[in-house]
Design a protein around this motif. Sequence first.
Motif, PDB file in Angstrom:
ATOM      1  N   GLU A  64       0.816   2.044  -7.076  1.00 45.64           N
ATOM      2  CA  GLU A  64       0.460   0.518  -6.736  1.00 45.64           C
ATOM      3  C   GLU A  64      -1.028   0.131  -6.845  1.00 45.64           C
ATOM      4  O   GLU A  64      -1.749  -0.337  -6.417  1.00 45.64           O
ATOM      5  CB  GLU A  64       0.861  -0.198  -5.191  1.00 45.64           C
ATOM      6  N   ASP A  91      -5.378  -3.240   0.678  1.00 41.20           N
ATOM      7  CA  ASP A  91      -5.016  -2.320  -0.280  1.00 41.20           C
ATOM      8  C   ASP A  91      -3.975  -1.186   0.357  1.00 41.20           C
ATOM      9  O   ASP A  91      -4.320  -0.865   1.419  1.00 41.20           O
ATOM     10  CB  ASP A  91      -6.238  -1.529  -0.747  1.00 41.20           C
ATOM     11  N   ALA A 143      -3.344   1.491  -0.481  1.00 42.87           N
ATOM     12  CA  ALA A 143      -3.560   2.955  -1.024  1.00 42.87           C
ATOM     13  C   ALA A 143      -2.510   3.906  -1.164  1.00 42.87           C
ATOM     14  O   ALA A 143      -2.404   5.115  -0.691  1.00 42.87           O
ATOM     15  CB  ALA A 143      -4.687   3.676   0.415  1.00 42.87           C
TER      16      ALA A 143
END
Length: 109
Positions: A109, A103, A105
């Motif tokens: 996205e 991920d 973050a």
Amino acid sequence: MYVVRQGDVVVMRIDNHSGELHPMHLHGHHAVVIARNGVPATGSPWWMDSLDVLNNQTFDIAFVANNPGIWLDHCHQLKHAAQGMVAHLMYEGVSTPYRIGGDPANDPE
């Protein structure tokens, strides 16, 4: 992941058969087009760090690995990059404290 050594002359082929245009962008380096659709380039050198690759088009590019780091080569249509149209260019012996993948973050996205 492409792993290179400082001073290497790197040749890459960009081959597009997706049905779409892909503006490919290489970070950290400038490359010269050495062939388009298998035809060797002639005339003045065509230096680039971004290249529009049409459907059914192939480019061969070359650059000198002279900027150690971990770099991105990706489609500049960010939706395509987010879907995985990304390659990493890494210099031998260079590492990062950041985790690759997972991920990001990073909104949106």
